[in-house]
Write a protein that holds these residues in place. Structure first.
Motif, short mmCIF file in Angstrom:
data_model
loop_
_atom_site.label_atom_id
_atom_site.label_comp_id
_atom_site.label_asym_id
_atom_site.label_seq_id
_atom_site.Cartn_x
_atom_site.Cartn_y
_atom_site.Cartn_z
N GLY A 243 -14.91 2.68 8.37
CA GLY A 243 -15.33 3.97 8.92
C GLY A 243 -14.18 4.85 9.36
N ILE A 244 -13.01 4.25 9.59
CA ILE A 244 -11.83 5.02 10.00
C ILE A 244 -10.84 5.04 8.84
CG2 ILE A 244 -9.90 5.15 11.63
CD1 ILE A 244 -11.63 3.75 13.68
N PRO A 245 -10.45 6.22 8.35
CA PRO A 245 -9.56 6.30 7.18
C PRO A 245 -8.19 5.67 7.45
CG PRO A 245 -10.61 8.41 7.63
CD PRO A 245 -10.87 7.55 8.82
N ARG A 246 -7.54 5.28 6.37
CA ARG A 246 -6.25 4.59 6.47
C ARG A 246 -5.13 5.50 6.97
NH1 ARG A 246 -9.49 1.34 5.93
NH2 ARG A 246 -9.12 1.61 8.14
N TYR A 247 -5.26 6.83 6.85
CA TYR A 247 -4.22 7.70 7.37
C TYR A 247 -4.21 7.72 8.90
CZ TYR A 247 -8.01 11.14 7.84
OH TYR A 247 -9.18 11.78 8.18
N ARG A 248 -5.31 7.25 9.50
CA ARG A 248 -5.36 7.10 10.96
C ARG A 248 -5.07 5.68 11.38
NH1 ARG A 248 -10.87 8.86 13.22
NH2 ARG A 248 -9.83 8.27 15.16
N LEU A 249 -5.59 4.71 10.62
CA LEU A 249 -5.47 3.30 10.98
C LEU A 249 -5.16 2.48 9.73
CD1 LEU A 249 -5.73 1.05 13.10
CD2 LEU A 249 -8.19 1.00 12.64
N PRO A 250 -3.88 2.18 9.48
CA PRO A 250 -3.52 1.40 8.29
C PRO A 250 -4.21 0.03 8.28
CG PRO A 250 -1.57 2.39 9.27
CD PRO A 250 -2.69 2.62 10.23
N ARG A 251 -4.58 -0.41 7.10
CA ARG A 251 -5.28 -1.69 6.98
C ARG A 251 -4.42 -2.84 7.49
NH1 ARG A 251 -8.97 -4.15 2.21
NH2 ARG A 251 -8.97 -6.30 2.95
N GLU A 252 -3.10 -2.73 7.31
CA GLU A 252 -2.21 -3.82 7.74
C GLU A 252 -2.33 -4.08 9.24
OE1 GLU A 252 -0.88 -1.95 4.06
OE2 GLU A 252 -1.29 -1.15 6.05
N VAL A 253 -2.57 -3.03 10.01
CA VAL A 253 -2.70 -3.18 11.46
C VAL A 253 -3.93 -4.04 11.77
CG1 VAL A 253 -3.13 -1.96 13.63
CG2 VAL A 253 -1.53 -1.01 11.94
N ILE A 254 -5.05 -3.74 11.11
CA ILE A 254 -6.28 -4.50 11.34
C ILE A 254 -6.08 -5.95 10.90
CG2 ILE A 254 -8.75 -4.64 10.86
CD1 ILE A 254 -8.62 -1.64 10.13
N ASP A 255 -5.52 -6.13 9.71
CA ASP A 255 -5.35 -7.48 9.17
C ASP A 255 -4.47 -8.34 10.06
OD1 ASP A 255 -6.95 -6.87 7.02
OD2 ASP A 255 -5.29 -6.43 5.66
N ARG A 256 -3.39 -7.76 10.61
CA ARG A 256 -2.49 -8.55 11.44
C ARG A 256 -3.17 -8.98 12.74
NH1 ARG A 256 3.04 -8.34 10.28
NH2 ARG A 256 3.21 -9.96 11.88
N GLU A 257 -3.93 -8.07 13.35
CA GLU A 257 -4.57 -8.43 14.62
C GLU A 257 -5.77 -9.35 14.40
OE1 GLU A 257 -3.19 -5.57 18.02
OE2 GLU A 257 -4.92 -4.69 16.99
N VAL A 258 -6.49 -9.19 13.30
CA VAL A 258 -7.58 -10.13 12.98
C VAL A 258 -6.99 -11.51 12.68
CG1 VAL A 258 -9.37 -10.71 11.29
CG2 VAL A 258 -9.20 -8.38 12.17
N GLY A 259 -5.81 -11.52 12.07
CA GLY A 259 -5.14 -12.79 11.78
C GLY A 259 -4.86 -13.60 13.03
#
Length: 718
Positions: A243-259
């Motif tokens: 729901g939040i575009p990658r120009y605001r929240l890069p996928r790598e940020v989510i993946d690292r914290e979910v990791g």
């Protein structure tokens, strides 16, 4: 004990009375009483650790053994009874650094922390960042929020809205400080999980891998539970991923914290839809002891206008953002109209630009002032070329040959409706017109998709179509089933979902342990009381909130690269120094009152102390007027204002801000510090009608009395 007094404070005062009266005759008893006093002082000020209260109990036991000391026995008995009766109050001071009686004002969380839905200890982590201790700052944040990097990029920052610094100029940039610290700690390998509790032997199933579900999974895993997460999407993150575009929240940020959750043993099952691929009965048969639903609000509201269901080019914003996040990068159309005024509408419009749409317009039925979207997001959209059509009500989607060719609209005017504080749009007769478009995107809100929970027939729902829960414990009407996030609140913010997930984790833990649930929501916990960063008043006044560097416009229009480039390290350290440390200063105004009304100096121009009606503030004025008498510090109930002598100077310091620095005058006879010359002049003027100042060299009162006594002795007749 008075009902309006904290039992911790009352115990300290009782010890003072016993010691001051001289009732403790034995040196050992006095030593024990003084040690208890010191430990309880730590408890009262929120500085105590887990060993403090057991140590106090042990010392009380020693007092009971002093049979030859009646007052010592009485003191021990009083303290023992107080701690037995009010044990929870003492425990709260140690574990949460809060006073349940609400009388220890110095323990009250700062406004920024109270405003945070997750209750993060903002002043502590901002101070740590200012000191360059980024990993420690992340450790503090993750006690209340497992995703500091995500929130550092997309949080709606309610903390900044309540920031007291904003009553002087602009709020501290709390959000971006958090993002910097998280990225730095992750880069340096110091972003680590806390130690897990021993295995509890019980398992919890979390349905939904959005911020609410992931937060609950994180805190439950830390408590030693086995956690399994079911997610309908092919990846974790929920709305923050799709729901939040990658120009605001890069996928790598989510993946690292979910990791980081996977490191704690949390397991995931993706592409698994509850109610279709798996049922509650199946999960219960697998042995799960509790369930947490965080399914979000992924179903869009319809515009409810003619033509909406007639053309394939009528798109829902949430579906568009989901497809793009999962890899579909096709241009939706050349002339796009987005209907709505929230952040989802802005995200959809900016996404269409990046997909190649040359003309994108947002149609909103109210004015810019009423738009619920974040102001910065609106400004960035305008910079990138998104157009806005305000006071525009969509009436009909028009087209031919199965293709949209326009959106029929009506001009609106705002009127005040009885019983509502918000202006309402009403159509202007005869103002119909057609806005050319080949794609119409609806972004007027989302709701919970109840179909996937169809088998939970006895679950209670609210009139808004959300899951009905106890908002303190997040318990649903079904035993052992909890819920939070957008499924409970409706479409809300990431930080609200995180706060709900954290509360649910605590409630699930209590449920599985058989502990009664709380009746009131938790008060935010002050994690530490860090020493203040010392900054001269002039510097504190002139440091301005830094401007965020942005990606150049060409890149912003054509790629999904992160738009906000972040602060430099120097910007971050300087910005953290702007914090006023409201976790220490309660803004009671006693310092101003004493200085102005009692001393007649008026050296403190602290208009920000009145939060709702702030006056003028100038921290530099104090150095011009202050006489360094220390009256303000002596009357400060929270040790926020301090006066101290360092070397040959006297400093007046307010939560690290050096308000005044004056040279000390020393006695020419004994060398003792007498105070600054301004202070000495003030005293002379006040006492000149009563005493005569000694002529010649500067000497202290003690030396003056000695000199006068000698003169009087020499004057006596022989």
């Amino acid at each position: 004990m008075s009902n309006s007094q904290c039992p911790v404070t009352e115990s300290i005062q009782f010890i003072d009375e016993i010691i001051g009266s001289g009732g403790l005759k034995q040196p050992k008893s006095r030593r024990i009483a003084e040690e208890i006093h010191s430990l309880l002082e730590d408890v009262a000020w929120g500085r105590a650790g887990e060993d403090h209260l057991p140590a106090v109990h042990g010392l009380i036991g020693e007092l009971f053994q002093e049979a030859a000391e009646p007052e010592g026995y009485r003191l021990g008995k009083h303290l023992h009874q107080t701690m037995e009766t009010h044990g929870e109050v003492f425990e709260s001071h140690v574990r949460t650094h809060n006073c349940p009686t609400e009388t220890c004002e110095w323990l009250t969380p700062a406004p920024c922390q109270m405003a945070c839905p997750a209750g993060i200890d903002v002043p502590t982590y901002v101070t740590l960042i200012g000191q360059g201790r980024d990993a420690e700052a992340i450790e503090v944040i993750r006690k209340d929020n497992p995703f500091p990097w995500v929130c550092g990029l997309v949080c709606t920052r309610p903390c900044e809205f309540m920031c007291v610094r904003g009553r002087i100029d602009t709020p501290v940039s709390i959000k971006f400080l958090k993002a910097f610290a998280a990225e730095r700690a992750m880069s340096e390998g110091t972003y680590r999980n806390p130690q897990k509790a021993p295995d509890q032997g019980k398992r919890i199933c979390v349905i939904g891998a959005g911020p609410g579900g992931l937060s609950a999974a994180y805190y439950l895993a830390l408590k030693g539970y086995g956690v399994h997460v079911i997610e309908a999407l092919p990846t974790a993150g929920g709305m923050i991923m799709v729901g939040i575009p990658r120009y605001r929240l890069p996928r790598e940020v989510i993946d690292r914290e979910v990791g980081m959750l996977e490191e704690l043993g949390v397991t995931f099952a993706f592409n698994t839809r509850f109610g279709e691929d798996v049922t509650l009965d199946q999960l219960q048969a697998e042995g799960y002891d509790a369930f947490f639903f965080a399914i979000g609000a992924h179903k869009a509201y319809k515009l409810g206008i003619p033509g909406e269901g007639d053309f394939p080019q009528t798109v829902e914003a949430i579906d568009l953002l989901r497809r793009v996040a999962l890899g579909d990068r096709r241009m939706p159309g050349k002339r796009v109209v987005v209907v709505g005024g929230g952040n989802v509408a802005i995200d959809a419009a900016r996404t269409c630009l990046r997909l190649g749409s040359p003309e994108v317009t947002i149609a909103y039925r109210r004015t810019r002032h009423e738009m619920p979207a974040d102001e910065e997001e609106v400004e960035q959209a305008e910079e990138e070329g998104v157009r806005f059509s305000f006071l525009t009500i969509p009436a009909k989607i028009v087209g031919q040959d199965n293709k949209v060719c326009g959106l029929s609209c009506v001009r609106a005017q705002l009127v005040q409706r009885e019983g509502s504080s918000r202006m309402s749009p009403v159509p202007v007769l005869g103002s119909e017109y057609i806005m050319e478009a080949d794609v119409v995107i609806s972004a007027i809100g989302q709701k919970v998709d109840q179909l996937c929970l169809g088998e939970l027939e006895t679950m209670d729902w609210t009139r808004r179509g959300t899951i009905d829960v106890n908002m303190v414990t997040m318990e649903t009407s079904l035993e052992g089933i909890f819920a939070a996030g957008d499924a409970v609140t409706g479409p809300a913010t990431v930080i609200e979902a995180i706060g709900g997930g954290k509360r649910a984790a605590e409630a699930i833990d209590r449920y599985l342990l058989g502990i009664p649930q709380p009746l009131m929501p938790p008060v935010p916990v002050r994690r530490r009381r860090e020493s203040c960063i010392e900054v001269p008043a002039g510097t504190k006044t002139v440091i301005k909130r830094p401007t965020m560097d942005m990606l150049n416009l060409d890149r912003r229009r054509t790629t999904f690269q992160q738009v906000e480039l972040g602060y430099t390290e120097n910007m971050v350290r300087e910005e953290a120094r702007r914090c006023l440390r409201c976790d220490i200063c309660r803004r009671c105004g006693k310092c101003v009152t004493v200085c102005r009304d009692k001393m007649g100096i008026s050296a403190l121009e602290l208009g920000y102390l009145d939060f709702d009606h702030p006056g003028h503030t100038d921290l530099r004025v104090t150095e011009e007027r202050c006489i360094a008498c220390g009256a303000c510090a002596a009357n400060c109930p929270n040790d926020a204002m301090k006066i101290e002598d360092r070397g040959n100077e006297r400093l007046l310091i307010l939560c690290g801000t050096i308000l005044n620095r004056q040279k000390l005058v020393f006695c020419n006879s004994c060398g003792k510090a007498m105070g600054p010359m301004k202070y000495l002049d003030y005293i002379r003027k006040r006492t000149q009608s009563v005493t005569q100042a000694p002529e010649g060299a500067l000497i202290c009162d003690s030396c003056a009395r000695t000199k006068t006594a000698r003169l009087n002795v020499n004057a006596l007749p022989v």
